[in-house]
Design an enzyme around this catalytic site. Sequence first.
Site, PDB file in Angstrom:
ATOM      1  N   HIS A 327      68.495  60.105  36.808  1.00 36.68           N
ATOM      2  CA  HIS A 327      69.682  59.738  36.023  1.00 36.68           C
ATOM      3  C   HIS A 327      69.405  58.442  35.270  1.00 36.68           C
ATOM      4  CE1 HIS A 327      73.575  57.406  35.841  1.00 36.68           C
ATOM      5  NE2 HIS A 327      73.892  58.474  35.138  1.00 36.68           N
ATOM      6  N   ASN A 328      69.780  58.395  33.990  1.00 35.08           N
ATOM      7  CA  ASN A 328      69.543  57.198  33.166  1.00 35.08           C
ATOM      8  C   ASN A 328      68.128  56.658  33.389  1.00 35.08           C
ATOM      9  OD1 ASN A 328      72.107  57.480  32.198  1.00 35.08           O
ATOM     10  ND2 ASN A 328      72.946  55.678  33.195  1.00 35.08           N
ATOM     11  N   ASP A 359      69.632  59.004  26.929  1.00 40.56           N
ATOM     12  CA  ASP A 359      70.908  58.671  26.290  1.00 40.56           C
ATOM     13  C   ASP A 359      70.611  58.216  24.859  1.00 40.56           C
ATOM     14  OD1 ASP A 359      72.022  59.238  28.661  1.00 40.56           O
ATOM     15  OD2 ASP A 359      72.781  57.244  29.113  1.00 40.56           O
ATOM     16  N   HIS A 374      71.978  52.442  27.173  1.00 41.11           N
ATOM     17  CA  HIS A 374      73.208  52.783  27.898  1.00 41.11           C
ATOM     18  C   HIS A 374      74.369  52.259  27.069  1.00 41.11           C
ATOM     19  CE1 HIS A 374      75.493  52.987  31.962  1.00 41.11           C
ATOM     20  NE2 HIS A 374      75.568  54.114  31.294  1.00 41.11           N
ATOM     21  N   GLU A 408      71.790  63.151  26.524  1.00 34.35           N
ATOM     22  CA  GLU A 408      73.180  62.751  26.342  1.00 34.35           C
ATOM     23  C   GLU A 408      73.249  62.202  24.918  1.00 34.35           C
ATOM     24  OE1 GLU A 408      76.007  59.299  28.005  1.00 34.35           O
ATOM     25  OE2 GLU A 408      75.192  60.581  29.593  1.00 34.35           O
TER      26      GLU A 408
END
Length: 1185
Positions: A327-328, A359, A374, A408
């Site tokens: 994640h991220n 992202d 982010h 994302e």
Amino acid sequence: MSLLNPVLLPPKVKAYLSQGERFIKWDDETTVASPVILRVDPKGYYLYWTYQSKEMEFLDITSIRDTRFGKFAKMPKSQKLRDVFNMDFPDNSFLLKTLTVVSGPDMVDLTFHNFVSYKENVGKAWAEDVLALVKHPLTANASRSTFLDKILVKLKMQLNSEGKIPVKNFFQMFPADRKRVEAALSACHLPKGKNDAINPEDFPEPVYKSFLMSLCPRPEIDEIFTSYHAKAKPYMTKEHLTKFINQKQRDSRLNSLLFPPARPDQVQGLIDKYEPSGINAQRGQLSPEGMVWFLCGPENSVLAQDKLLLHHDMTQPLNHYFINSSHNTYLTAGQFSGLSSAEMYRQVLLSGCRCVELDCWKGKPPDEEPIITHGFTMTTDIFFKEAIEAIAESAFKTSPYPIILSFENHVDSPRQQAKMAEYCRTIFGDMLLTEPLEKFPLKPGVPLPSPEDLRGKILIKNKKNQFSGPTSSSKDTGGEAEGSSPPSAPAGEGTVWAGEEGTELEEEEVEEEEEEESGNLDEEEIKKMQSDEGTAGLEVTAYEEMSSLVNYIQPTKFVSFEFSAQKNRSYVISSFTELKAYDLLSKASVQFVDYNKRQMSRIYPKGTRMDSSNYMPQMFWNAGCQMVALNFQTMDLPMQQNMAVFEFNGQSGYLLKHEFMRRPDKQFNPFSVDRIDVVVATTLSITVISGQFLSERSVRTYVEVELFGLPGDPKRRYRTKLSPSTNSINPVWKEEPFVFEKILMPELASLRVAVMEEGNKFLGHRIIPINALNSGYHHLCLHSESNMPLTMPALFIFLEMKDYIPGAWADLTVALANPIKFFSAHDTKSVKLKEAMGGLPEKPFPLASPVASQVNGALAPTSNGSPAARAGAREEAMKEAAEPRTASLEELRELKGVVKLQRRHEKELRELERRGARRWEELLQRGAAQLAELGPPGVGGVGACKLGPGKGSRKKRSLPREESAGAAPGEGPEGVDGRVRELKDRLELELLRQGEEQYECVLKRKEQHVAEQISKMMELAREKQAAELKALKETSENDTKEMKKKLETKRLERIQGMTKVTTDKMAQERLKREINNSHIQEVVQVIKQMTENLERHQEKLEEKQAACLEQIREMEKQFQKEALAEYEARMKGLEAEVKESVRACLRTCFPSEAKDKPERACECPPELCEQDPLIAKADAQESRL
């Protein structure tokens, strides 16, 4: 058997690596370039380089994370170094000579060691072969003897200028207790002064082992040795060692034919290998010291080594695997501030991760390069292109199986999205999967391709357009402005998404579902959802270029499990925050598992985890969720478990789910506390015996043992006491075993063993899947928080695993496994009992005649094992308990929780009715006040009507007038009548509206009450039913125990009677055998019958319970129907009720008119003549109008 034939062999070091190669080592910070000779030691433990000054630097192979060459290696930035390597010359061959070695304790804190070779392509060979050593399964999972050997190799490599081992290096290597190190050196007749040195020739491997035995004696192994060796002799024969291996080191669940036990001739090879005395080895004898090194060897690995290799079937659909997910990925610290780095993509992929997140945000002018960051935080940016290059370089270094890029996407510029798609196509090249495979079209009901089908491929997970119409954003520079919405396809020109017909209708259904769902949420809930989701809920539309790259991983908003099952599209994936996933799991666990059998789901941390902490992934693995994404930069317990579990199956990043979680014909409830069909539960027992070199300080330590698995698994955590003294070199714990009695699904469970210092400071741990553990005595080598092996610390433990057997069946299992031993023990107990009780009461032996015939040599069978006896046992067991009953609907409705809820609901409805009546009365009072102000016809000013005395009348009179309410002075009767009619109409309309609102409110409240009551009844019914099933099982177990006691008493009586009939010992033994065999058959028959009875009763009970639940559902429908019928009836009578109330109001306001003018000519129709004249007249005028 792996104990005799290890599956894995140590890595082999190529000759040129150990011989060494000349390089130039450079450093950008110091701008220094130094000639070195780079080598790998012959055993592959260390990469080291020697400077011209003979100074040596070491790099533990286990600390190396990556090796790079060519354009992917680090390049000098300082001009001084660039000049040294002639990098600015056009014909420079620098890229063919580069080598970068990346090392570090975790994925964030990295060190880059940069080398340049004198020859071309040397760096490439070194990078590939050193990385092969790093990725070998035994590098991080070596035996205890290997880690101890690493210490010896390092001591012998770190020599002083005289070529000797400085004694101070021993103190640095074993810092916990200097006095014990000095004593151990003295015991080996070696110098012990701080400034002394030891000749390497005086310190061979046997002397080193003696030094370790003196420094860290092993009394606990001596105790094991004495329990198996020949009495009064200081050695163990090969027969004794064979017995020890077969009894203690072998898994008792193994089939003896497929996995034959060890034989003495095979064990001789182990004695030859580990016995330090050659004479003992020739005689087939093992000394206590040889026993220590045998238990440290690779043959006694705590791991089942074949589990480290690729052993799962990789040809199943993609959604049948757990997938290592991040994640991220770009973040190196917290979620709000900190550095972003493309290097994280390399490190995460090198660790075996197969799903990384990007992202993407719009880049700023003038370059307009898409960035990764982010959003709406203070984290730094990296270029999208840089991340893609890092992924391309490290994609398949660790695992050849497919990678999923989870986008994302917040780039609302068609031009920049086109640039992103172009980077993916050009940098990934053939690795990028742009079209679905021919065998696996994107159609409902077609499964996903397997990891093997997608080997070496990169898949894009990004929003996909419903229609892919023609766009010109990437070609026409004067085209669409940034931030605008994508062009809609003209009718008939667009192509339907994924080749499906009717997709537009499906998307509309999804939107309607989403709108309906969001419409039921208040503002606070919506804000909370947005904070949990982070920026994931703000993604923009995908334009054609990015949309065309998406195939098998198409994200969509989750609607419901029923909706997904109806669509049956395996290529559609939904993402959930941990909170949303937990909510779904707690409310519909079976449906969640079924969903994951068909398609994929991705779970990610909630947006409020600003410190990049992680949730425990186990609960979502239990539901079959494939991509349980974690923050790889945070090495907390959840991440440690993730890394430990995915270390197996060849570090491929894919773990095949249990068959039970893949088969559509099976239902799996992760919250089950009972036996799972076709899965054999496991009982695990672990004894923590001792530790070795646990800390560099003299401290007290303790051990925690923890189980991760299904919620229904047994007690999850145990802890030893603190070690008796501040001895961290060889503490011993003398405690009882820690038992995990019933591990429901061993394939999903893991064991964690952690060593903590007094004060809860972490020293080391190990997490291993249950199905990868070996039974027996083992040395458990500990790992750091980032899952890197620690050289010194280890625990000595004893593991025992066996199939779980309920307590009621334990005696029968023992009897069936070894009947002679079992009944001999019972006979011994019976004799002791008889002696204690003064003898058993004498009873005539019922089978004297057959016994006598047997003694006389007759061959007629006894009745002990006859069908009649077994039939009697069956008849005894067939005495069924009363018909199982379940709580009836009436009993459930009388439960305290339901009654209390009903009373609360009744009170709410009464209050609602009171409020409605009060509002109705207020409207009538206000209308009456306005009518009263008109006064009788022909009279202006204040009315002559009083509605009540005291405060009430004053309050009513003080109500504000409406402008049209009062009659103008001198206005005639006709004018007053018109105003009366107008007020009457307005009052009727207000009363109608109030009545409708009141009745609708009552209906909704009743529907809500019905839902709450039914939910409460269902909850209580399920609790009751669970208790009923439990009670039924307990009753059955108690009945079984009673039956076994009765049969045991009968067996003892038969044996007692038999001893009185004959004194022939041979006949007695034969009859005793027959009685025992008959007893076993009877017990088996009884248990079988009792089990059948239980299953039959349980089936009947479950049918009744299901019928009760169905009655509750029917009752819900009936209540809803009654509420609706009542609503419709009240609405039907509302108009009449309103008219009656208004008439009553008019009668109250104009009583004098009704009395004084009855003789006046009536202008109304005949049917209204009996009404109040004024009202009748108003109604007549209204009807004329």
